[in-house]
Design a protein around this motif. Structure first.
Motif, PDB file in Angstrom:
ATOM      1  N   PHE A  31      -0.572  24.140  40.499  1.00  0.00           N
ATOM      2  CA  PHE A  31      -1.124  24.423  39.176  1.00  0.00           C
ATOM      3  C   PHE A  31      -0.474  23.609  38.051  1.00  0.00           C
ATOM      4  O   PHE A  31      -0.757  23.833  36.878  1.00  0.00           O
ATOM      5  CB  PHE A  31      -1.009  25.920  38.878  1.00  0.00           C
ATOM      6  N   TYR A  32       0.390  22.675  38.408  1.00  0.00           N
ATOM      7  CA  TYR A  32       0.955  21.782  37.393  1.00  0.00           C
ATOM      8  C   TYR A  32       1.179  20.414  38.008  1.00  0.00           C
ATOM      9  O   TYR A  32       1.073  20.227  39.222  1.00  0.00           O
ATOM     10  CB  TYR A  32       2.247  22.350  36.805  1.00  0.00           C
ATOM     11  N   GLY A  33       1.473  19.434  37.167  1.00  0.00           N
ATOM     12  CA  GLY A  33       1.674  18.068  37.635  1.00  0.00           C
ATOM     13  C   GLY A  33       3.147  17.759  37.828  1.00  0.00           C
ATOM     14  O   GLY A  33       3.832  18.369  38.641  1.00  0.00           O
ATOM     15  N   ASN A  34       3.650  16.822  37.040  1.00  0.00           N
ATOM     16  CA  ASN A  34       5.059  16.448  37.131  1.00  0.00           C
ATOM     17  C   ASN A  34       5.943  17.531  36.517  1.00  0.00           C
ATOM     18  O   ASN A  34       5.689  17.999  35.410  1.00  0.00           O
ATOM     19  CB  ASN A  34       5.302  15.117  36.412  1.00  0.00           C
ATOM     20  N   PHE A  35       6.983  17.917  37.241  1.00  0.00           N
ATOM     21  CA  PHE A  35       7.943  18.901  36.726  1.00  0.00           C
ATOM     22  C   PHE A  35       8.852  18.212  35.701  1.00  0.00           C
ATOM     23  O   PHE A  35       9.125  17.015  35.811  1.00  0.00           O
ATOM     24  CB  PHE A  35       8.772  19.471  37.880  1.00  0.00           C
ATOM     25  N   PRO A  36       9.312  18.954  34.674  1.00  0.00           N
ATOM     26  CA  PRO A  36      10.091  18.320  33.604  1.00  0.00           C
ATOM     27  C   PRO A  36      11.511  17.917  34.001  1.00  0.00           C
ATOM     28  O   PRO A  36      12.460  18.683  33.877  1.00  0.00           O
ATOM     29  CB  PRO A  36      10.116  19.394  32.504  1.00  0.00           C
ATOM     30  N   THR A  37      11.629  16.695  34.498  1.00  0.00           N
ATOM     31  CA  THR A  37      12.924  16.054  34.713  1.00  0.00           C
ATOM     32  C   THR A  37      12.850  14.667  34.079  1.00  0.00           C
ATOM     33  O   THR A  37      11.758  14.114  33.914  1.00  0.00           O
ATOM     34  CB  THR A  37      13.259  15.899  36.203  1.00  0.00           C
ATOM     35  N   LEU A  38      13.995  14.105  33.725  1.00  0.00           N
ATOM     36  CA  LEU A  38      13.999  12.766  33.123  1.00  0.00           C
ATOM     37  C   LEU A  38      13.301  11.754  34.019  1.00  0.00           C
ATOM     38  O   LEU A  38      12.531  10.908  33.557  1.00  0.00           O
ATOM     39  CB  LEU A  38      15.440  12.315  32.852  1.00  0.00           C
ATOM     40  N   GLU A  39      13.547  11.848  35.324  1.00  0.00           N
ATOM     41  CA  GLU A  39      12.982  10.880  36.259  1.00  0.00           C
ATOM     42  C   GLU A  39      11.452  10.967  36.314  1.00  0.00           C
ATOM     43  O   GLU A  39      10.771   9.943  36.433  1.00  0.00           O
ATOM     44  CB  GLU A  39      13.557  11.118  37.669  1.00  0.00           C
ATOM     45  N   ASN A  40      10.919  12.180  36.208  1.00  0.00           N
ATOM     46  CA  ASN A  40       9.475  12.367  36.332  1.00  0.00           C
ATOM     47  C   ASN A  40       8.693  11.828  35.138  1.00  0.00           C
ATOM     48  O   ASN A  40       7.470  11.664  35.211  1.00  0.00           O
ATOM     49  CB  ASN A  40       9.144  13.838  36.543  1.00  0.00           C
ATOM     50  N   PHE A  41       9.383  11.541  34.035  1.00  0.00           N
ATOM     51  CA  PHE A  41       8.670  10.993  32.888  1.00  0.00           C
ATOM     52  C   PHE A  41       8.164   9.580  33.169  1.00  0.00           C
ATOM     53  O   PHE A  41       7.200   9.135  32.544  1.00  0.00           O
ATOM     54  CB  PHE A  41       9.547  11.034  31.633  1.00  0.00           C
ATOM     55  N   LYS A  42       8.782   8.882  34.100  1.00  0.00           N
ATOM     56  CA  LYS A  42       8.294   7.538  34.439  1.00  0.00           C
ATOM     57  C   LYS A  42       6.869   7.614  34.975  1.00  0.00           C
ATOM     58  O   LYS A  42       5.993   6.833  34.566  1.00  0.00           O
ATOM     59  CB  LYS A  42       9.214   6.878  35.459  1.00  0.00           C
ATOM     60  N   ASN A  43       6.620   8.541  35.892  1.00  0.00           N
ATOM     61  CA  ASN A  43       5.261   8.712  36.429  1.00  0.00           C
ATOM     62  C   ASN A  43       4.286   9.089  35.331  1.00  0.00           C
ATOM     63  O   ASN A  43       3.145   8.603  35.291  1.00  0.00           O
ATOM     64  CB  ASN A  43       5.257   9.793  37.515  1.00  0.00           C
ATOM     65  N   GLN A  44       4.732   9.971  34.428  1.00  0.00           N
ATOM     66  CA  GLN A  44       3.861  10.428  33.346  1.00  0.00           C
ATOM     67  C   GLN A  44       3.517   9.279  32.395  1.00  0.00           C
ATOM     68  O   GLN A  44       2.385   9.156  31.930  1.00  0.00           O
ATOM     69  CB  GLN A  44       4.533  11.575  32.586  1.00  0.00           C
ATOM     70  N   ILE A  45       4.499   8.449  32.118  1.00  0.00           N
ATOM     71  CA  ILE A  45       4.275   7.276  31.254  1.00  0.00           C
ATOM     72  C   ILE A  45       3.230   6.359  31.873  1.00  0.00           C
ATOM     73  O   ILE A  45       2.313   5.871  31.188  1.00  0.00           O
ATOM     74  CB  ILE A  45       5.600   6.516  31.020  1.00  0.00           C
ATOM     75  N   ASP A  46       3.343   6.114  33.165  1.00  0.00           N
ATOM     76  CA  ASP A  46       2.381   5.241  33.854  1.00  0.00           C
ATOM     77  C   ASP A  46       0.965   5.794  33.757  1.00  0.00           C
ATOM     78  O   ASP A  46      -0.001   5.058  33.495  1.00  0.00           O
ATOM     79  CB  ASP A  46       2.777   5.071  35.319  1.00  0.00           C
ATOM     80  N   GLN A  47       0.818   7.119  33.965  1.00  0.00           N
ATOM     81  CA  GLN A  47      -0.497   7.746  33.901  1.00  0.00           C
ATOM     82  C   GLN A  47      -1.104   7.627  32.506  1.00  0.00           C
ATOM     83  O   GLN A  47      -2.278   7.283  32.348  1.00  0.00           O
ATOM     84  CB  GLN A  47      -0.395   9.223  34.287  1.00  0.00           C
ATOM     85  N   LYS A  48      -0.303   7.901  31.499  1.00  0.00           N
ATOM     86  CA  LYS A  48      -0.832   7.911  30.126  1.00  0.00           C
ATOM     87  C   LYS A  48      -1.107   6.493  29.627  1.00  0.00           C
ATOM     88  O   LYS A  48      -2.067   6.270  28.873  1.00  0.00           O
ATOM     89  CB  LYS A  48       0.147   8.623  29.193  1.00  0.00           C
ATOM     90  N   THR A  49      -0.289   5.545  30.034  1.00  0.00           N
ATOM     91  CA  THR A  49      -0.504   4.151  29.622  1.00  0.00           C
ATOM     92  C   THR A  49      -1.862   3.656  30.089  1.00  0.00           C
ATOM     93  O   THR A  49      -2.599   2.977  29.354  1.00  0.00           O
ATOM     94  CB  THR A  49       0.609   3.250  30.192  1.00  0.00           C
ATOM     95  N   GLU A  50      -2.194   3.996  31.312  1.00  0.00           N
ATOM     96  CA  GLU A  50      -3.476   3.560  31.883  1.00  0.00           C
ATOM     97  C   GLU A  50      -4.649   4.217  31.168  1.00  0.00           C
ATOM     98  O   GLU A  50      -5.718   3.608  31.026  1.00  0.00           O
ATOM     99  CB  GLU A  50      -3.499   3.918  33.370  1.00  0.00           C
ATOM    100  N   TYR A  51      -4.439   5.453  30.685  1.00  0.00           N
ATOM    101  CA  TYR A  51      -5.553   6.210  30.105  1.00  0.00           C
ATOM    102  C   TYR A  51      -5.768   5.926  28.620  1.00  0.00           C
ATOM    103  O   TYR A  51      -6.917   5.780  28.173  1.00  0.00           O
ATOM    104  CB  TYR A  51      -5.302   7.708  30.293  1.00  0.00           C
ATOM    105  N   PHE A  52      -4.700   5.821  27.835  1.00  0.00           N
ATOM    106  CA  PHE A  52      -4.824   5.859  26.368  1.00  0.00           C
ATOM    107  C   PHE A  52      -5.085   4.463  25.806  1.00  0.00           C
ATOM    108  O   PHE A  52      -4.337   3.517  26.061  1.00  0.00           O
ATOM    109  CB  PHE A  52      -3.558   6.458  25.751  1.00  0.00           C
ATOM    110  N   SER A  53      -6.126   4.349  24.985  1.00  0.00           N
ATOM    111  CA  SER A  53      -6.588   3.041  24.506  1.00  0.00           C
ATOM    112  C   SER A  53      -5.968   2.654  23.167  1.00  0.00           C
ATOM    113  O   SER A  53      -5.490   3.499  22.400  1.00  0.00           O
ATOM    114  CB  SER A  53      -8.108   3.048  24.360  1.00  0.00           C
TER     115      SER A  53
END
Length: 535
Positions: A31-53
């Motif tokens: 029911f959730y995506g990446n858990f809040p750890t410093l390391e997991n923000f890298k994956n989140q950054i990659d996802q949002k970079t691809e999406y946000f124009s």
């Protein structure tokens, strides 16, 4: 006393849902995506970079600059607004209602959480930039939830007619509230330097601004401008234009209802509750004085409790021409937020996270990245005199988290010269009856029943005597117990979390603006424990 930390599960104040999330229990992982750890923000950054124009960034920056017109913007805030035009810049967001004079303390904790996390990420990812954002819930219509704040056990209330989005409410009538607050301060503290600063903040926010949204932006900006906080008002025509395709799906396909209902059923099956009930259409129609649900019946779209109706063609034309009139509810607002912000993480309370857990599949269906979910910092502020009282009474800090009836009973047992525990007597009685059962087994079944009934009666009598002894000892130590109760009520007003009752002004009076920096220094957003902060 250095800041102490307690596991959320050990406080007794947080739900199973929250505690299971923090422990990363397997039953919640879907029911959730990446858990809040410093390391997991890298994956989140990659996802949002691809999406946000880049186009979305330009619109966002333009509208933020428009919303900040007439506001004394700090250099750090303006730099953060400008930075949002860059592809390497992301937001860390929290949202909150427009509570009068910020409402309960956790308003501060929410915003400090996103500020501190942004600063931590700026160090961890030096080639990126992270901006703390406060999303003002300007479109909410639950005025009775926000029209007061507590001060020294009293409610300071703003009475005015309800109706429509609260952010558009004029500040008419707040002169009376100012005078009431001024009188409370005068009677309690006199006009000290810090009291005058509080009155100045209230006056400049509510008496010098025309709407509640403008007043709330002013207060948020004054308290947090040194830390680059960016305040967003989602009730904006151009920002909502980006949400039109999703609102159209909502009107025609009921997509959120279908997906959220499926996810909610899975949550319930896993042992969790439904935080927000999805509607077939999770949009309100918003015009001056009105924010009501849109309901589809037999191909017609009606606005609840009004005479406003649309055909399908008409409502789609209305959406294109006036996107600002379509207001997402609690289930759709998270999507709107993630569509218009380059956001990586939403920081909220336990109740907020609970409804975000209902949304993951819906986000996937509309191909919008699901953000990291972070439980905001939660804390209790404890004064030096309260720490001294703990020592004098022989209490541990953890004792104050107990239910009051349990605290009183445990403390009475601790200080009583007589042992208030009949466990030994109960065990002795059970041994005696064990012999009786042996005898009974050699007779008929009715005698066994009689022995069992007598055992139950005598055990019940022992329990009653133990309670009577406890009650008698409570009377004997009433003076000490009253001190214990007063101490707990001071730290946990109304036997609930301080952060849900007390307004920041009570602590500002003794600390001034340094209150913000003191709390900020002690709160660590990725340290997922409850904090006890010595002021």
């Amino acid at each position: 006393m250095p800041t102490q930390h307690i596991a959320y599960a050990d406080t007794g104040y947080f739900s199973k849902t929250v505690c299971d999330y923090l422990s990363q229990d397997a039953s919640l992982k879907d029911f959730y995506g990446n858990f809040p750890t410093l390391e997991n923000f890298k994956n989140q950054i990659d996802q949002k970079t691809e999406y946000f124009s880049d186009t979305a960034r330009k619109v966002l920056v333009a509208q933020l600059n428009s919303q900040y017109k007439g506001v004394a913007v700090s250099e750090s805030t303006q730099n953060n607004i400008d930075a949002l035009a860059n592809a390497n810049t992301f937001t860390i967001t929290t949202g909150h209602q427009l509570n009068l004079f910020t409402g309960p303390l956790y308003f501060l904790y929410k915003i400090i959480s996103v500020i501190n996390l942004s600063e931590e990420l700026n160090v961890a990812y030096p080639d990126k930039h992270f901006v703390p954002v406060y999303w003002m819930a300007t479109e909410d219509h639950d005025f009775d939830e926000i029209n007061y704040f507590n001060f020294r056990g009293k409610k300071v209330v703003w009475d005015r007619p309800d109706g429509g989005a609260v952010g558009e409410f004029t500040t008419e009538g707040l002169q009376r509230v100012f005078l009431a607050f001024e009188n409370e301060l005068k009677e309690s503290f006199g006009f000290t330097k810090n009291a005058k600063q509080l009155l100045k903040l209230f006056k400049e926010a509510y008496l010098d601004h025309g709407t509640l949204s403008e007043a709330t932006r002013y207060i948020g900006n004054q308290l947090f401008k040194d830390f680059g906080l960016v305040i967003v008002d989602g009730n904006d025509k151009l920002l909502k234009s980006a949400f039109v395709p999703y609102a159209k799906k909502e009107l025609l396909e009921h997509l959120s209802f279908n997906k959220v209902s499926q996810t909610t059923a899975a949550l319930v099956k896993s042992g969790y509750g439904e935080q927000v009930h999805p509607r077939e259409i999770n949009l309100f129609y918003l015009i001056e004085g009105v924010r009501e649900r849109i309901i589809e019946t037999d191909g017609m779209f009606m606005v609840n409790d009004t005479d406003i109706t649309f055909t399908e063609k008409e409502i789609l034309m209305e959406l294109e021409a006036h996107p600002e009139r379509f207001s997402p509810n609690a289930l759709l607002r998270p999507l709107y937020q993630e569509v218009i912000l380059p956001n990586l993480c939403y920081t909220g309370g336990g109740g907020e996270l609970a409804y975000w857990f209902q949304l993951k599949d819906y986000f996937k269906s509309v191909e919008v990245p699901f953000p990291i979910l972070l439980l905001r910092n939660s804390a209790v502020l404890i004064l030096e005199k309260e720490i001294k009282s703990l020592g004098k009474l022989g209490l541990k800090l953890e004792d104050l988290f107990k239910k009051q009836i349990d605290l009183q009973a445990d403390y009475t047992r601790k200080i009583s010269e007589i042992e208030i525990d009949f466990t030994k007597q109960r065990e002795h009685l059970k041994l005696q009856f064990k012999e009786m059962y042996t005898i009974a087994e050699n007779t008929d079944a009715s005698f066994i029943g009689a022995v069992a009934a007598q055992e139950k009666k005598q055990l019940k009598g022992l329990n009653h005597l133990e309670k009577r002894l406890l009650k008698a000892q409570k009377r004997k130590y009433k003076e000490l117990l009253d001190k214990v109760t007063r101490l707990q009520n001071s730290v946990f007003p109304q036997q609930s979390l301080q952060e849900r009752n007390t307004n920041f002004s009570e602590f500002y009076l003794n600390n001034g603006y340094s209150l913000i920096s003191k709390i900020k220094k002690e709160l660590k957003p990725l340290d997922l424990r409850f904090s006890v902060i010595d002021l």
